[in-house]
Design a protein around this motif. Structure first.
Motif, PDB file in Angstrom:
ATOM      1  N   GLU A  75       0.749  -1.088   0.051  1.00  0.00           N
ATOM      2  CA  GLU A  75       0.060  -0.067   0.028  1.00  0.00           C
ATOM      3  C   GLU A  75       1.004   1.257  -0.005  1.00  0.00           C
ATOM      4  OE1 GLU A  75      -2.775   0.204   3.075  1.00  0.00           O
ATOM      5  OE2 GLU A  75      -3.796  -2.077   2.477  1.00  0.00           O
ATOM      6  N   LEU A  76       0.486   2.314  -0.805  1.00  0.00           N
ATOM      7  CA  LEU A  76       1.323   3.614  -0.625  1.00  0.00           C
ATOM      8  C   LEU A  76       0.237   4.486  -0.144  1.00  0.00           C
ATOM      9  CD1 LEU A  76       0.244   5.380  -3.415  1.00  0.00           C
ATOM     10  CD2 LEU A  76       1.413   3.668  -4.468  1.00  0.00           C
ATOM     11  N   THR A  77       1.002   5.752   0.302  1.00  0.00           N
ATOM     12  CA  THR A  77       0.076   6.709   0.660  1.00  0.00           C
ATOM     13  C   THR A  77       0.527   7.832  -0.453  1.00  0.00           C
ATOM     14  OG1 THR A  77       0.679   6.522   2.956  1.00  0.00           O
ATOM     15  CG2 THR A  77       0.061   8.713   2.325  1.00  0.00           C
ATOM     16  N   ALA A  78      -0.303   8.498  -0.862  1.00  0.00           N
ATOM     17  CA  ALA A  78      -0.714   9.554  -1.946  1.00  0.00           C
ATOM     18  C   ALA A  78      -1.147  10.916  -1.523  1.00  0.00           C
ATOM     19  CB  ALA A  78      -1.432   8.995  -3.259  1.00  0.00           C
ATOM     20  N   TRP A  79      -0.282  11.979  -2.042  1.00  0.00           N
ATOM     21  CA  TRP A  79      -0.910  13.319  -1.605  1.00  0.00           C
ATOM     22  C   TRP A  79      -1.312  14.092  -3.026  1.00  0.00           C
ATOM     23  CZ3 TRP A  79      -2.036  15.852   2.913  1.00  0.00           C
ATOM     24  CH2 TRP A  79      -1.537  14.961   4.049  1.00  0.00           C
ATOM     25  N   PHE A  80      -2.358  14.842  -2.770  1.00  0.00           N
ATOM     26  CA  PHE A  80      -2.903  15.772  -4.155  1.00  0.00           C
ATOM     27  C   PHE A  80      -2.455  17.190  -3.660  1.00  0.00           C
ATOM     28  CE2 PHE A  80      -5.544  11.997  -4.869  1.00  0.00           C
ATOM     29  CZ  PHE A  80      -5.402  11.623  -6.295  1.00  0.00           C
ATOM     30  N   LEU A  81      -1.539  17.717  -4.391  1.00  0.00           N
ATOM     31  CA  LEU A  81      -1.066  19.117  -3.987  1.00  0.00           C
ATOM     32  C   LEU A  81      -1.988  19.917  -5.183  1.00  0.00           C
ATOM     33  CD1 LEU A  81       2.558  18.965  -3.339  1.00  0.00           C
ATOM     34  CD2 LEU A  81       0.577  18.316  -2.156  1.00  0.00           C
ATOM     35  N   LEU A  82      -2.793  20.584  -4.838  1.00  0.00           N
ATOM     36  CA  LEU A  82      -3.813  21.173  -6.040  1.00  0.00           C
ATOM     37  C   LEU A  82      -3.841  22.973  -5.622  1.00  0.00           C
ATOM     38  CD1 LEU A  82      -6.803  18.820  -4.715  1.00  0.00           C
ATOM     39  CD2 LEU A  82      -5.359  18.522  -6.918  1.00  0.00           C
ATOM     40  N   ASP A  83      -3.425  23.419  -7.034  1.00  0.00           N
ATOM     41  CA  ASP A  83      -3.522  24.582  -7.185  1.00  0.00           C
ATOM     42  C   ASP A  83      -4.924  25.079  -7.771  1.00  0.00           C
ATOM     43  OD1 ASP A  83      -3.052  27.304  -7.996  1.00  0.00           O
ATOM     44  OD2 ASP A  83      -1.500  26.740  -9.546  1.00  0.00           O
ATOM     45  N   LEU A  84      -5.521  25.708  -6.799  1.00  0.00           N
ATOM     46  CA  LEU A  84      -6.901  26.286  -7.211  1.00  0.00           C
ATOM     47  C   LEU A  84      -6.977  27.712  -7.356  1.00  0.00           C
ATOM     48  CD1 LEU A  84      -8.763  23.452  -5.311  1.00  0.00           C
ATOM     49  CD2 LEU A  84      -8.353  23.456  -7.573  1.00  0.00           C
ATOM     50  N   SER A  85      -5.803  28.418  -7.782  1.00  0.00           N
ATOM     51  CA  SER A  85      -5.917  29.873  -7.816  1.00  0.00           C
ATOM     52  C   SER A  85      -6.617  30.450  -8.768  1.00  0.00           C
ATOM     53  CB  SER A  85      -4.445  30.425  -8.121  1.00  0.00           C
ATOM     54  OG  SER A  85      -3.871  29.726  -9.052  1.00  0.00           O
ATOM     55  N   GLY A  86      -6.831  31.595  -9.207  1.00  0.00           N
ATOM     56  CA  GLY A  86      -7.632  32.425  -9.991  1.00  0.00           C
ATOM     57  C   GLY A  86      -7.546  31.790 -11.676  1.00  0.00           C
ATOM     58  N   SER A  87      -6.083  31.948 -12.060  1.00  0.00           N
ATOM     59  CA  SER A  87      -5.978  31.355 -13.289  1.00  0.00           C
ATOM     60  C   SER A  87      -6.400  29.815 -13.730  1.00  0.00           C
ATOM     61  CB  SER A  87      -4.220  31.531 -13.451  1.00  0.00           C
ATOM     62  OG  SER A  87      -3.855  30.487 -12.662  1.00  0.00           O
ATOM     63  N   GLU A  88      -6.862  29.115 -12.690  1.00  0.00           N
ATOM     64  CA  GLU A  88      -7.206  27.828 -13.045  1.00  0.00           C
ATOM     65  C   GLU A  88      -8.881  28.029 -13.730  1.00  0.00           C
ATOM     66  OE1 GLU A  88      -5.540  25.089 -12.963  1.00  0.00           O
ATOM     67  OE2 GLU A  88      -4.042  25.984 -11.815  1.00  0.00           O
ATOM     68  N   ASP A  89      -9.379  29.093 -13.468  1.00  0.00           N
ATOM     69  CA  ASP A  89     -10.866  29.214 -14.087  1.00  0.00           C
ATOM     70  C   ASP A  89     -10.769  29.436 -15.491  1.00  0.00           C
ATOM     71  OD1 ASP A  89     -12.241  28.975 -11.555  1.00  0.00           O
ATOM     72  OD2 ASP A  89     -11.609  30.936 -11.001  1.00  0.00           O
ATOM     73  N   PHE A  90      -9.616  29.852 -16.008  1.00  0.00           N
ATOM     74  CA  PHE A  90      -9.613  30.080 -17.588  1.00  0.00           C
ATOM     75  C   PHE A  90     -10.124  28.814 -18.365  1.00  0.00           C
ATOM     76  CE2 PHE A  90      -7.182  30.341 -21.700  1.00  0.00           C
ATOM     77  CZ  PHE A  90      -8.114  31.699 -22.045  1.00  0.00           C
ATOM     78  N   GLY A  91     -10.762  28.980 -19.276  1.00  0.00           N
ATOM     79  CA  GLY A  91     -10.917  27.971 -20.378  1.00  0.00           C
ATOM     80  C   GLY A  91     -11.478  28.735 -21.538  1.00  0.00           C
ATOM     81  N   SER A  92     -11.069  28.367 -22.770  1.00  0.00           N
ATOM     82  CA  SER A  92     -11.377  29.007 -23.953  1.00  0.00           C
ATOM     83  C   SER A  92     -12.746  28.128 -24.827  1.00  0.00           C
ATOM     84  CB  SER A  92     -10.333  28.869 -25.311  1.00  0.00           C
ATOM     85  OG  SER A  92      -9.696  27.763 -25.365  1.00  0.00           O
ATOM     86  N   GLN A  93     -12.744  27.048 -24.220  1.00  0.00           N
ATOM     87  CA  GLN A  93     -13.974  26.311 -24.824  1.00  0.00           C
ATOM     88  C   GLN A  93     -14.907  25.891 -23.574  1.00  0.00           C
ATOM     89  OE1 GLN A  93     -14.374  26.026 -28.109  1.00  0.00           O
ATOM     90  NE2 GLN A  93     -12.366  26.958 -28.467  1.00  0.00           N
ATOM     91  N   GLN A  94     -15.328  24.751 -23.462  1.00  0.00           N
ATOM     92  CA  GLN A  94     -16.533  24.255 -22.402  1.00  0.00           C
ATOM     93  C   GLN A  94     -15.761  23.936 -21.152  1.00  0.00           C
ATOM     94  OE1 GLN A  94     -18.630  21.207 -24.402  1.00  0.00           O
ATOM     95  NE2 GLN A  94     -20.272  22.495 -24.634  1.00  0.00           N
ATOM     96  N   VAL A  95     -14.429  23.539 -21.133  1.00  0.00           N
ATOM     97  CA  VAL A  95     -13.821  23.021 -20.059  1.00  0.00           C
ATOM     98  C   VAL A  95     -12.676  24.002 -19.407  1.00  0.00           C
ATOM     99  CG1 VAL A  95     -12.651  21.032 -18.853  1.00  0.00           C
ATOM    100  CG2 VAL A  95     -14.551  20.513 -20.612  1.00  0.00           C
ATOM    101  N   SER A  96     -12.977  24.450 -18.293  1.00  0.00           N
ATOM    102  CA  SER A  96     -11.745  25.236 -17.660  1.00  0.00           C
ATOM    103  C   SER A  96     -10.701  24.370 -17.155  1.00  0.00           C
ATOM    104  CB  SER A  96     -12.185  26.162 -16.573  1.00  0.00           C
ATOM    105  OG  SER A  96     -12.589  25.399 -15.389  1.00  0.00           O
ATOM    106  N   LYS A  97      -9.510  24.889 -16.851  1.00  0.00           N
ATOM    107  CA  LYS A  97      -8.487  24.172 -15.995  1.00  0.00           C
ATOM    108  C   LYS A  97      -8.914  23.855 -14.920  1.00  0.00           C
ATOM    109  CE  LYS A  97      -5.586  27.748 -16.886  1.00  0.00           C
ATOM    110  NZ  LYS A  97      -4.392  28.424 -16.637  1.00  0.00           N
ATOM    111  N   ARG A  98      -9.631  24.536 -13.981  1.00  0.00           N
ATOM    112  CA  ARG A  98     -10.131  23.957 -12.993  1.00  0.00           C
ATOM    113  C   ARG A  98     -11.161  22.701 -12.858  1.00  0.00           C
ATOM    114  NH1 ARG A  98     -10.955  26.671  -7.686  1.00  0.00           N
ATOM    115  NH2 ARG A  98     -10.285  28.701  -8.784  1.00  0.00           N
ATOM    116  N   MET A  99     -11.948  22.860 -14.026  1.00  0.00           N
ATOM    117  CA  MET A  99     -12.850  21.527 -14.128  1.00  0.00           C
ATOM    118  C   MET A  99     -12.043  20.602 -14.444  1.00  0.00           C
ATOM    119  SD  MET A  99     -15.700  23.428 -16.111  1.00  0.00           S
ATOM    120  CE  MET A  99     -16.694  21.987 -16.798  1.00  0.00           C
ATOM    121  N   GLN A 100     -10.968  20.514 -15.281  1.00  0.00           N
ATOM    122  CA  GLN A 100     -10.102  19.393 -15.685  1.00  0.00           C
ATOM    123  C   GLN A 100      -9.344  19.243 -14.463  1.00  0.00           C
ATOM    124  OE1 GLN A 100     -10.408  17.651 -18.172  1.00  0.00           O
ATOM    125  NE2 GLN A 100      -8.719  18.031 -19.644  1.00  0.00           N
ATOM    126  N   ALA A 101      -8.822  20.160 -13.432  1.00  0.00           N
ATOM    127  CA  ALA A 101      -8.377  19.373 -12.379  1.00  0.00           C
ATOM    128  C   ALA A 101      -9.096  18.669 -11.462  1.00  0.00           C
ATOM    129  CB  ALA A 101      -7.799  20.541 -11.501  1.00  0.00           C
TER     130      ALA A 101
END
Length: 315
Positions: free
Chosen positions: A78-104
């Protein structure tokens, strides 16, 4: 994916019925390639072979034998995993239907679900709401939902109304992670890496102790600008606005050149830190991206073996 992000419960139900079955079928026996962990118990020593991680070289034995030797470890079940998640304002950008935040969010849901199906514990550090939020390591379906709810609720303040003009300080996320991830872990750093300088050294320090996978999210419009005439562009994190003429071929050329310089600096930073890098666009299919990454990770040499840093794009 739709333009609106579903609730964590709805997203998880959908993935359990479709995405996870598809991913299991694609990976077949390659689970440990994607989610490999290294045990803490020394098993043996052997001569260095091409594609071995040079961080496992036993320098004392190497000096004595006059040929490189590497340490072998017992693989943890078994391993231990960590998610380090950058959810800053620039993640809201997306030129089509999906933003970087949604993809994250989708990407994290898939990775956490696969980890959970194999009985692994995982936690997270969320950056974006002014103060890092830490989700301690557990397993189970409720842990996935806690993680997804945390991501949905981690919204940065609107710079246009809050008066905040601070950009992303990715080094804070990495320093917080170094403090909470005590045992050797698999670490997923998910970010667009649009940040103030200073994150490179904390990333390198984290890599010395953990197996770090950097997942860089980007939107195609961030790489090149089409000819759309006059546009007002606003910085999502500082609310600063600028009027640009995309009809100007010279401006578009300078933009591409600036992007190229930034890409080269990123490659150098990742190479110096010795991390594996997966680049995912807002237009990419996550399952295909993970399968491709697993296959490339199995066959490609580690950055530390002397090769150049080549992030693996999903497309």
């Amino acid at each position: 994916m739709s333009a609106s992000t579903p609730t964590p419960e709805a997203l998880l139900r959908r993935m359990e019925m479709t995405v996870l079955r598809r991913l299991d079928g694609l990976l077949h026996g390659d689970y440990h390639t994607l989610f490999r962990g290294i045990g803490i118990d020394l098993a043996d020593l052997r001569e260095y072979q091409y594609q071995d991680d040079v961080r496992h070289i036993d320098w004392n034995v190497t000096a004595r034998m006059q040929t490189p030797y590497v340490k072998e470890f017992h693989e943890e079940r078994e391993l231990t995993a960590w998610f380090l998640l950058d959810l800053s304002g620039s993640e809201d950008f997306g030129s089509q239907q999906v933003s970087k935040r949604m993809q994250a969010i989708y990407l994290t849901a898939v990775l956490a679900s696969v980890l959970n199906r194999h009985g692994n514990r995982f936690g997270a550090v969320l950056y974006g709401a002014g103060k890092d939020s830490v989700l301690t390591t557990r397993n189970g379906r409720q842990q996935i939902l806690r993680l997804l709810h945390g991501m949905h609720g981690c919204k940065p303040p609107d710079p246009a109304t809050s008066g905040s003009r601070a950009g992303t300080r990715l080094h804070q996320l990495l320093e917080t992670a170094a403090g909470v991830a005590r045992r050797r872990s698999l670490v997923f750093l998910i970010s667009d890496f649009i940040s103030e300088p200073g994150w490179e050294r904390p990333l390198a320090a984290l890599t010395h102790r953990h197996d770090v996978i950097a997942i860089r999210l980007y939107d195609p419009l961030e790489m090149s600008l089409p000819d759309l005439g006059l546009l007002t562009i606003q910085d999502a994190e500082t609310a600063e606005q600028i009027l640009v003429d995309t009809h100007d071929a010279g401006f578009r050329s300078r933009f591409v050149a600036a992007v190229g310089e930034r890409e080269e600096r990123l490659r150098e930073s990742f190479a110096e830190a010795g991390v594996d890098v997966l680049e995912i666009s807002t237009e990419d299919d996550i399952v295909d991206a993970l399968y491709r990454f697993s296959d490339l990770r199995k066959h490609a040499s580690r950055l530390a073996t002397g090769g150049s840093a080549q992030p693996w794009r999903a497309s």
